[in-house]
Structure formats: structure tokens, C-alpha cells
Design an enzyme around this catalytic site. Sequence first.
Site, PDB file in Angstrom:
ATOM      1  N   GLU A  66      -5.283 -16.103  13.522  1.00 30.27           N
ATOM      2  CA  GLU A  66      -3.905 -15.750  13.874  1.00 30.27           C
ATOM      3  C   GLU A  66      -3.435 -16.815  14.842  1.00 30.27           C
ATOM      4  O   GLU A  66      -3.979 -16.953  15.936  1.00 30.27           O
ATOM      5  CB  GLU A  66      -3.865 -14.349  14.503  1.00 30.27           C
ATOM      6  CG  GLU A  66      -2.492 -13.692  14.387  1.00 30.27           C
ATOM      7  CD  GLU A  66      -1.622 -13.888  15.610  1.00 30.27           C
ATOM      8  OE1 GLU A  66      -1.139 -15.033  15.812  1.00 30.27           O
ATOM      9  OE2 GLU A  66      -1.405 -12.910  16.330  1.00 30.27           O
ATOM     10  N   CYS A  84       2.803 -14.240  20.760  1.00 31.35           N
ATOM     11  CA  CYS A  84       2.800 -14.940  19.476  1.00 31.35           C
ATOM     12  C   CYS A  84       4.013 -14.547  18.629  1.00 31.35           C
ATOM     13  O   CYS A  84       4.519 -15.350  17.857  1.00 31.35           O
ATOM     14  CB  CYS A  84       1.504 -14.693  18.722  1.00 31.35           C
ATOM     15  SG  CYS A  84       1.082 -12.954  18.558  1.00 31.35           S
ATOM     16  N   GLU A 100       6.025 -24.123  18.677  1.00 31.26           N
ATOM     17  CA  GLU A 100       5.814 -22.957  19.544  1.00 31.26           C
ATOM     18  C   GLU A 100       5.734 -23.437  20.993  1.00 31.26           C
ATOM     19  O   GLU A 100       4.772 -24.098  21.377  1.00 31.26           O
ATOM     20  CB  GLU A 100       4.511 -22.267  19.128  1.00 31.26           C
ATOM     21  CG  GLU A 100       4.288 -20.954  19.822  1.00 31.26           C
ATOM     22  CD  GLU A 100       2.986 -20.286  19.395  1.00 31.26           C
ATOM     23  OE1 GLU A 100       1.934 -20.948  19.381  1.00 31.26           O
ATOM     24  OE2 GLU A 100       3.019 -19.085  19.088  1.00 31.26           O
TER      25      GLU A 100
HETATM   26  O1  TXE Z   1      -5.293 -21.960  22.959  1.00 29.42           O
HETATM   27  P1  TXE Z   1      -6.677 -22.166  22.216  1.00 29.42           P
HETATM   28  P2  TXE Z   1      -4.690 -22.696  24.217  1.00 29.42           P
HETATM   29  C1  TXE Z   1      -0.750 -21.141  21.239  1.00 29.42           C
HETATM   30  C2  TXE Z   1       0.312 -21.459  22.262  1.00 29.42           C
HETATM   31  C3  TXE Z   1      -0.425 -22.275  23.264  1.00 29.42           C
HETATM   32  C4  TXE Z   1      -1.356 -23.054  22.366  1.00 29.42           C
HETATM   33  C5  TXE Z   1      -2.573 -23.604  23.034  1.00 29.42           C
HETATM   34  O2  TXE Z   1       1.320 -22.231  21.662  1.00 29.42           O
HETATM   35  O3  TXE Z   1       0.416 -23.100  24.008  1.00 29.42           O
HETATM   36  O4  TXE Z   1      -1.750 -22.123  21.400  1.00 29.42           O
HETATM   37  O5  TXE Z   1      -3.161 -22.614  23.852  1.00 29.42           O
HETATM   38  C6  TXE Z   1     -11.012 -20.836  22.329  1.00 29.42           C
HETATM   39  N1  TXE Z   1     -14.015 -23.475  19.109  1.00 29.42           N
HETATM   40  N2  TXE Z   1      -1.344 -19.836  21.451  1.00 29.42           N
HETATM   41  O6  TXE Z   1      -5.104 -24.117  24.284  1.00 29.42           O
HETATM   42  O7  TXE Z   1      -7.332 -23.422  22.578  1.00 29.42           O
HETATM   43  C7  TXE Z   1     -10.502 -20.751  23.739  1.00 29.42           C
HETATM   44  O8  TXE Z   1     -11.568 -20.860  24.658  1.00 29.42           O
HETATM   45  C8  TXE Z   1     -13.983 -22.162  19.369  1.00 29.42           C
HETATM   46  C9  TXE Z   1      -0.930 -18.825  20.513  1.00 29.42           C
HETATM   47  O9  TXE Z   1      -4.992 -21.859  25.389  1.00 29.42           O
HETATM   48  O10 TXE Z   1      -6.391 -21.911  20.799  1.00 29.42           O
HETATM   49  C10 TXE Z   1      -9.820 -19.402  23.705  1.00 29.42           C
HETATM   50  O11 TXE Z   1     -10.796 -18.374  23.820  1.00 29.42           O
HETATM   51  N3  TXE Z   1     -13.123 -21.615  20.256  1.00 29.42           N
HETATM   52  C11 TXE Z   1      -1.850 -17.672  20.556  1.00 29.42           C
HETATM   53  C12 TXE Z   1      -9.208 -19.371  22.311  1.00 29.42           C
HETATM   54  O12 TXE Z   1      -9.935 -20.329  21.558  1.00 29.42           O
HETATM   55  C13 TXE Z   1     -12.281 -22.423  20.908  1.00 29.42           C
HETATM   56  C14 TXE Z   1      -2.276 -17.226  21.893  1.00 29.42           C
HETATM   57  C15 TXE Z   1      -7.727 -19.732  22.261  1.00 29.42           C
HETATM   58  O13 TXE Z   1      -7.543 -20.980  22.854  1.00 29.42           O
HETATM   59  C16 TXE Z   1     -12.288 -23.808  20.697  1.00 29.42           C
HETATM   60  C17 TXE Z   1      -2.648 -18.333  22.734  1.00 29.42           C
HETATM   61  C18 TXE Z   1     -13.206 -24.330  19.748  1.00 29.42           C
HETATM   62  N4  TXE Z   1     -13.276 -25.637  19.450  1.00 29.42           N
HETATM   63  C19 TXE Z   1      -2.147 -19.580  22.507  1.00 29.42           C
HETATM   64  N5  TXE Z   1     -11.346 -24.361  21.498  1.00 29.42           N
HETATM   65  C20 TXE Z   1      -1.448 -16.533  19.691  1.00 29.42           C
HETATM   66  N6  TXE Z   1      -1.689 -16.661  18.384  1.00 29.42           N
HETATM   67  O14 TXE Z   1      -0.973 -15.510  20.156  1.00 29.42           O
HETATM   68  C21 TXE Z   1     -10.781 -23.363  22.191  1.00 29.42           C
HETATM   69  N7  TXE Z   1     -11.341 -22.185  21.842  1.00 29.42           N
END
Ligand code: TXE
Length: 493
Positions: free
Chosen positions: A251, A285, A386
Amino acid sequence: MNGNPDLLIGGAWAHAADGGLREIVNPADGTVVATVDEATPDDARSAVAAARAAFDDGAWVATPVAERAALLVRIADLLERDKEELAHLETVDTGKTLVESRIDIDDVISVFRYYASLVVGQADRLIDVGDPAVLSRVVREPIGVCVLIAPWNYPLLQMSWKVAPALAAGCTMVVKPSEVTPLSTIAFARSAQEAGVPAGVLNLVQGSGAVLGAALTDTPDVDFISFTGGLATGKTIARVAAEHVTKVAVELGGKNPHIVFADADWASSVDQVLTGVFLHSGQVCSAGTRLIVEESIADDFVAELARRAELIRVGPGLDPASETGPLVSEAHRAKVEAYVELGISEGAKLVTGGVRPSDPALAAGSFFLPTIFDNCDRSMRIVREETFGPILTVERFSTEAEAIRLGNDTEYGLAAGVRTADPARGERMVRALRHGTVWLNDFGYYTAAAEWGGFKKSGNGRELGPTGLAEYQEIKHIWHNTAPKPAEWFKSV
Ligand code: TXE
């Protein structure tokens, strides 16, 4: 070394293998509210191994479904007991208001209760193959070891959408909250243990996704990865998982249109456009960040939105007077500010906000004012990407066809809103919009019983509802011949 260990591996609480720690910061004032263990890749591998062993051991899988359901209910009861404490943790960790956190925890509780009742009602499918001696049935079995990765905007809520169906289905799991907001998930794991989740069934590691990611995802020992987070990380996980043909559900957020026709109810439209985008400072989101408004009312509507946006009380989540809190971190605010600069340079008209609040009492927090950009179009990155902050962009339309075209003109497809007094037009619109959830004359609501997820780059798979349980189940066809006889196929033999 931190006091209580924060990693749960194979039923035992542990510190990080290298003693690593992370400070957790309250984004409302920059203070350190906790120091938690920061797992190493070895810790993550141990957690996966513990989940694998607990699954392969077979005892949990063989637990009668009624017992698993009862466990989910016990978890819900404990969360109910600890609701205030959990809401407090969520607020100091994410910045959201206590009112929002309490709603989140209520939703978490309802998800556990929902899946407890759903799973006991599941029945095998019997098939009449035309031979009374043959019992043909389709059964559901747990998919296996799950890695559940959640983001920071709804830490326990997003995690519960994964953990509750995984437990209901009989899976074992490793949960990894966002390193920015792990506190409620750590507290939750303690409740799960208290409720009687067997050792190794639920394991918890917390730490940097970049560091732990490979240990959690690049392994043949995991059967299913459910991830909620950003698009870039989702793509990385899907690529890595493909190597092992591991099933993945992702998601990945949205860029959600909120379409307002001239005949829409004015008061509820103003209210819901505002809450749709500025709740939790836009870090949602499904936030309605793209207002698509009929030309004939656009000027007046935007003026009213701006007037009301300036009245929104931005402040610390623990202050009951606050209506919305800070952004989750300084780093995230910097990203949002960069989008505001970009919007200005792209030629959008800044109507209100665009800056930090001037109140010196808020200077230590990562606050940002509700921001509205008018005169926007699809050539602008602030309309396409976004921003995940309190930024509303305004586009205008003149015909229904144009509203549909604009509403679908996004690489995402998570959620959309339509507001009109004409039910026939409303029904045409909700069918024409290519988004996973479409609200008609409402915005932002969901229920545990209805599926949640996105079209297009908002991801694949669904959470909540019966499909949210099916994600954690394998389908098996069992063909049982109760009166075997020779096949008489190769008659010459
Ligand atoms: O999210 P990440 P970030 C969007 C929003 C935000 C952008 C980046 O636009 O500005 O994403 O946010 C884990 N392997 N959303 O950088 O990196 C991480 O530790 C496995 C939308 O904070 O996607 C965390 O637990 N896991 C969203 C999770 O992934 C990994 C909500 C999310 O972090 C990883 C949040 C890897 N290689 C941000 N790298 C929504 N859909 O609601 C990171 N993580």
C-alpha cells in the site's frame, strides 16, 4: 543500555545484538521521549528464523480456529484496557492530536474483533464432482511466515490491519514498525504476549528499514510480505521479493482527488475538504490533497477554504485546544517545505499558509501551517506527487467528463471523493473513478469490514474486509476418494 528490552524474538525480549539504541523524538517539541533498541540485521534474521520455526513446528497452525479467534478477542480486550496509554504513546511519537490517537486505537480494537468473528465464520467450499464417493473441498490454510512492515503516520493502526488477519489465519510473523514511531507497536507486542500469543508466533524488530530490509525480505524463509509505506520502498521490496517468488502486498499512498460540483452541499463540502486534507497535517495516504472544483463556484469556495484554514489551531497533540499537530519530523517538514518552494516556482498561486507558524511556543516542533495553492494544473509536480503534508492544490473543471478525466489523471489510485446533490451523477462518478475507495458526499471514512487498497501505483492487494484475511491464506483443493477403484485408463496393462 536501555532498560526494558524492545525486541521480541522467539518469545523472549532482547536487546539489540550490538547494544544499538535509537532516540525517539516528540515532533511537537523536539524532546526525546524514549530510547529503544535498534535491531541489527542479525536480530532480524533471528526473528525470521523464530517465525519460521514456530510455523514449521505446526502447533500454532493446528490451533483450532475458535481458540485463535478467542486470542484475538483477548488482545482487543487488553488494548481496550490500555487504550489511554497507547493513545498517549501514539501522540508523543507521531505528533497527532490525542483525539485522533484515541480514534486510531478504537479502530485497532475493532479490527481485532472483526477478524475474530470473521475467521470463525469461514467454511470450506464443497464441490459436487458428480461421484458421491468423492469428497472434493477447497480449504484455506495459513500462508506461512509473514513480514509486516508499517509506516509512521498510523503506526499501530496500519500494523493491526496486518497482524489481526495474520493471527486469525494462523500465520507466524515478524513485525517491523517504522523506526520513527515504534512505541505503540512495542507496547502492543507486550499485550499480545500477555494475551497468550505463543512464543515465536509474533516477533518484533524495530530499526532502520534500509538496514534491516534485506534481512527481512531477501530470504526464502518468508512466505508473504505486507508493506505500507512510500512508493520507492515498495518497489524495492517487490523487486527483492520477486527473486524468491514471495507474495507481496503493498500500500503505497495516493494523490487523491476531492471533486466538488457546484450543486454540492456547501457547509459539509467546506468542512470535509478541510478535514480531508489537513487532518494529521496531511500525513494520510488517503488525504484529499487535490481539490477539483466546478469553475462556477471555485473562487468563492477557495476563499472560504482559505478563511477557515487560517482558523485551524495548529499545536501540540497533547494540548486539547490543538486541532492538528506537527509533521512527524524535521526531515519530513523539510520535504514538505521543498514542495511549497516547488509549487511557487511552478507558478501555482499561494493562497494561504506556506510557512511555519509564527507562534514562538511552537518553534521547537516541526509544525507547518495549512497551505492552499490555487491555479494548479497537471503539469505541476505538487499536483502529481504525494507531498504528504498539509498542502491542498486547486484545479477547476466545467463539465462532468472533465471532472472524471482530472480525477483519474494520476498515477495513483487509492481514494477519491465526489460531492454533488445529483444522485445519478454521483453514481456515474463513483463508477468512473479508478480508485480503491470512492466517497460520495463524505470523505475519509472506512470500516474494518470493507476492503482498503489501491488501483495503479497505490499498490496491490487489499487490507481489511474478507479479502484482507484471504491475503494471509493459501487455498488448497482436497480430493478424497472414499471408495478407490482402478482407473481403467490403460486397459492394455
Ligand atoms: O517511508 P518508507 P518514508 C510516503 C510519503 C512519504 C514517503 C517516504 O509520501 O513522504 O512515503 O516516507 C521501512 N526494506 N508514505 O521514507 O521508507 C521503514 O523502516 C524493508 C506513504 O518514511 O516507505 C518503515 O517501517 N523495509 C505511506 C516503512 O518501510 C523498509 C505512509 C515505511 O517507510 C525499507 C508513509 C527496505 N529497504 C509514507 N526501507 C502510506 N502508504 O500511507 C524502509 N523500510
